[in-house]
Write an enzyme that holds these catalytic residues in place. Structure first.
Site, PDB file in Angstrom:
ATOM      1  N   ASP A  23      65.530  21.156   5.244  1.00  0.00           N
ATOM      2  CA  ASP A  23      66.504  21.672   4.275  1.00  0.00           C
ATOM      3  C   ASP A  23      65.912  21.308   2.909  1.00  0.00           C
ATOM      4  O   ASP A  23      64.697  21.053   2.824  1.00  0.00           O
ATOM      5  CB  ASP A  23      67.894  21.025   4.480  1.00  0.00           C
ATOM      6  N   LYS A  73      74.421  17.989  10.430  1.00  0.00           N
ATOM      7  CA  LYS A  73      73.570  17.955   9.231  1.00  0.00           C
ATOM      8  C   LYS A  73      73.262  16.502   8.893  1.00  0.00           C
ATOM      9  O   LYS A  73      74.048  15.608   9.232  1.00  0.00           O
ATOM     10  CB  LYS A  73      74.320  18.582   8.045  1.00  0.00           C
TER      11      LYS A  73
END
Ligand code: NDP
Ligand code: 2IT
Length: 444
Positions: free
Chosen positions: A166, A126
């Site tokens: 995201d 991430k």
């Protein structure tokens, strides 16, 4: 002290001031207790849990850019490459002022098990930055994305690490990042997912997380002798996940009556009008206060309050820790019988426990929102074979994957004497594959 408790204590000690990371690790490791106890000697010898909670690497860098007034601004960039035992690191980039290392680590850790659950060959990672795209001009967003990738390009690649969207990172940001990657490396490769449809993006990726959430809910209800038709849903958020969750819920015959953003929330008793919501959020990039102008019978409220509305099914689709114990109590009191997490870790641990104790069907994010990353993996496949699939092909594959994910977590829960506890089921099912791969690959 047992192995699980030792490792939780170690994580808290070694990573101070990262409460979201502690929360994610605790949830996973506590779910694994029975599996770990049954194999403790081998797992300890292998140092498996210590390796699992320590990222492969963490990249932190300066992101300088010039704003529209000619001033230099500086943000911090992060990429946590957590675990690539089953495939290249894969996970989104979050652009939000709240981003810090602990947030990115919690998201990267979750991503390991989520990606494993998809059944596809993708590892966990991430990234993100404390940059806030809200209120910035296109030129400023371009300046930030260009600077971000000018550093990050060294660490990513189609077979190494494949970022995606995201919170705060959508098609515009991915386009800018991909353009800069291509300019620096000269390589036209599937190094990002969520790309535009004219340059390697997959049909249905935009819809995938929201649609996937509803496919999983549909299967979960079916397996528990319920159905989604005519059910009232409350939804939080109004971004990519929330919009397409609402759209699919309506296609399946349910009615979503709420949505929210960070300032307030909307109650529309006739059902949220998805076209109006898309216009406000995707085209105008405006606030939810605009919704009432097109739907005068609806209500707009400042602050939070979505979970106080009576519903059958609750779908938190905004951000972490947005559904608290008091919200869980209100949901149960109002007769809500299912909660499925479109966002990552939106339900606090106390709220999750309360829902489970009260027999609410609870689908954890790492299973329920896995449709987004699964479709990203399908985008990687299409890029590798230099083909693009039809919307129907991608959507049908997504649906099959979500049905499979539901049954993997259901079976794992049954195998470990925790029938109906999909938190335990999802964590165990995700863990088994990763642990087997890690042990087969020696010590790294
Ligand atoms: P978007 O940026 O498109 O939308 C985020 C939404 O959540 C917006 O409505 C935003 O409101 C709201 N929100 C964000 N932060 C906060 C906050 N601190 N408090 C209240 N509301 C907030 O993001 P996505 O829809 O893509 O992501 C939503 C969630 O789903 C995240 O948890 C993400 O990690 C998760 N997720 C996303 C996937 C994807 O494919 N995009 C896949 C799997 C999970 P505002 O506009 O006011 O900020
Ligand atoms: O949390 C997530 O799974 C995402 N933001 C999507 C990641 C991806 O690589 O598509």
């Amino acid at each position: 002290m047992g192995y699980v408790d030792e490792v939780i204590e170690l994580v808290v000690k070694k990573n101070p001031a990262e409460p979201e990371f502690h929360q994610a690790v605790k949830e996973v490791l506590e779910s694994l207790r029975t599996v770990v106890d049954a194999n403790e000697e081998r797992l300890r010898r292998e140092g498996l849990l210590e390796r699992l909670v320590e990222p492969d690497r963490q990249i932190i860098f300066r992101v300088p850019w010039v704003d529209d007034n000619g001033n230099v601004r500086v943000n911090t960039g992060f990429r946590v490459q957590f675990n690539n035992s089953i495939g290249p690191y894969k996970g989104g980039i979050r652009l939000h002022p709240s981003v810090n290392l602990g947030i990115i680590k919690f998201l990267g850790f979750e991503q390991i098990f989520k990606n494993s659950l998809t059944g596809l060959p993708i590892g966990g990672g991430k990234g993100g930055s404390d940059f806030d795209p809200k209120g910035k001009s296109d030129r400023e967003v371009l300046a930030f994305c260009t600077s971000f990738i000018t550093e990050l390009y060294k660490y990513i690649g189609a077979d190494i690490d494949v970022p995606a969207g995201d919170i705060g990172t959508g098609a515009r940001e991915i386009g800018y990042m991909y353009g800069q990657y291509k300019k620096i490396t000269g390589s036209y490769e599937g190094v990002f997912t969520g790309k535009g449809l004219t340059f390697g993006g997959s049909l249905a990726r935009t819809q995938a997380t929201g649609y996937g959430l509803l496919y999983l809910v549909e299967e979960m209800l079916k397996s528990n002798c319920r159905e989604i038709q005519c059910k009232v849903c409350t939804v939080s958020g109004s971004g990519q996940v929330a919009i397409y969750a609402i759209q699919k819920a309506h296609q399946l015959g349910a009615k979503c009556v709420t949505c929210s953003d960070s300032n307030g929330w909307v109650y529309d008793p006739e059902g949220i009008d998805v076209e109006v919501l898309k216009q406000i959020k995707e085209v105008q990039r405006a606030r939810l206060t605009e919704y009432k102008k097109c739907r005068p019978h609806s209500e707009y409220h400042e602050g939070r309050g979505v979970w106080s509305v009576k519903c059958d099914i609750a779908l938190p689709c905004a951000t972490q820790n947005e559904l608290l114990l008091e919200d869980a109590k209100a949901l149960v009191a109002n007769g809500c019988f299912a909660v499925a997490e479109g966002a990552n870790m939106p339900t606090t641990q106390e709220a999750t426990e309360y829902l489970l104790e009260n027999k609410v069907l609870f689908a954890p994010g790492k299973a329920a929102n896995a449709g987004g990353v699964a479709t990203s993996a399908l985008e990687m496949t299409q890029n590798s074979e230099r083909l693009s699939w039809t919307f129907e092909e991608v959507d049908a594959t997504l649906k099959r994957i979500m049905v499979d994910i539901f049954h993997s977590m259901e079976n794992a829960a049954n195998r470990y004497d925790a029938s109906g506890n999909y938190v335990i089921g999802a964590n165990i099912a995700g863990f088994e594959k990763v642990a087997t791969a890690m042990m087969a690959q020696g010590i790294w």
